[in-house]
Design an enzyme around this catalytic site. Structure first.
Site, PDB file in Angstrom:
ATOM      1  N   ALA A   1      76.052 -24.638  67.428  1.00 47.58           N
ATOM      2  CA  ALA A   1      76.169 -25.318  68.717  1.00 47.58           C
ATOM      3  C   ALA A   1      76.896 -24.438  69.729  1.00 47.58           C
ATOM      4  CB  ALA A   1      76.823 -26.690  68.574  1.00 47.58           C
ATOM      5  N   HIS A   2      76.269 -23.310  70.040  1.00 46.41           N
ATOM      6  CA  HIS A   2      76.771 -22.408  71.068  1.00 46.41           C
ATOM      7  C   HIS A   2      75.642 -21.475  71.505  1.00 46.41           C
ATOM      8  CE1 HIS A   2      77.482 -20.091  67.315  1.00 46.41           C
ATOM      9  NE2 HIS A   2      77.096 -19.069  68.058  1.00 46.41           N
ATOM     10  N   ALA A   3      75.911 -20.704  72.544  1.00 38.42           N
ATOM     11  CA  ALA A   3      74.979 -19.683  73.023  1.00 38.42           C
ATOM     12  C   ALA A   3      75.748 -18.378  73.180  1.00 38.42           C
ATOM     13  CB  ALA A   3      74.360 -20.098  74.357  1.00 38.42           C
TER      14      ALA A   3
ATOM     15  N   ALA B   1      71.910 -22.627  70.379  1.00 42.09           N
ATOM     16  CA  ALA B   1      71.398 -22.827  69.021  1.00 42.09           C
ATOM     17  C   ALA B   1      72.411 -23.593  68.177  1.00 42.09           C
ATOM     18  CB  ALA B   1      71.098 -21.476  68.368  1.00 42.09           C
TER      19      ALA B   1
END
Length: 176
Positions: A90-92, A137
């Site tokens: 849960a990051h980019a 993602a």
């Protein structure tokens, strides 16, 4: 007999290496001429088949940066002992490219570009998912005993991460 088998495995590996190099040239050209000139999308994330050397005693998958992947590998890490059904990620990334492999077990990768969403199932150790920079993602639904192997184009840099989704949406509005 062992020498003949070794030679045959070597020939297969050489053919796969040549095929991988051709594919890399195509991907690299596409990356530099198309993707970097437009806003990145979840459809720019690609599943790549990795070379596989099959032996009676087991398989091996060698991975070379700039041959099997569209980037040089600067960092490798893996996630393990993840409780079944748990989520990670849960990051980019602003600059870092990643290549995810389910080295063992399975999990889904939820991809998000701020407009489109796409979910990819990873469940074979000879397939991986290339995630370019600018994609949100999240890894979801890990099976018990899963191992998520990550090959990254950059060393760890906290400033490269976008961990808040609202910040990510703002970043993507100003991306290009």
């Amino acid at each position: 007999s062992t020498r003949v088998r070794s030679s045959a495995a070597s020939d297969v590996y050489k053919r796969q290496l040549i095929k991988s190099r051709i594919i890399f040239v195509i991907i690299n050209h596409f990356w530099s001429t198309v993707i970097m000139k437009k806003k990145v999308s979840v459809f720019d994330c690609s599943i790549l088949e990795l070379p596989r050397i099959k032996e009676r005693c087991g398989n091996i998958t060698p991975i070379h940066g700039l041959i099997d992947l569209p980037f040089e590998i600067a960092r490798v890490f893996y996630l393990y002992d993840i409780p079944g059904g748990e989520d990670r990620g849960a990051h980019a990334h602003k600059e870092c490219q990643q290549f995810l492999i389910a080295a063992s077990g399975s999990y889904e990768v939820e991809l998000n570009d701020g407009i489109n969403k796409r979910t990819v199932l990873l469940n074979r150790p000879y397939y991986g998912l290339h995630i370019p920079p600018g994609i949100w993602a999240a890894e979801r639904g890990f099976s018990s005993g899963s191992i998520c192997l990550v090959l990254a184009s950059h060393i760890y840099d906290e400033l490269d991460y976008i961990r808040d989704y609202d910040e990510y949406k703002n970043y993507m509005q100003n991306y290009i």
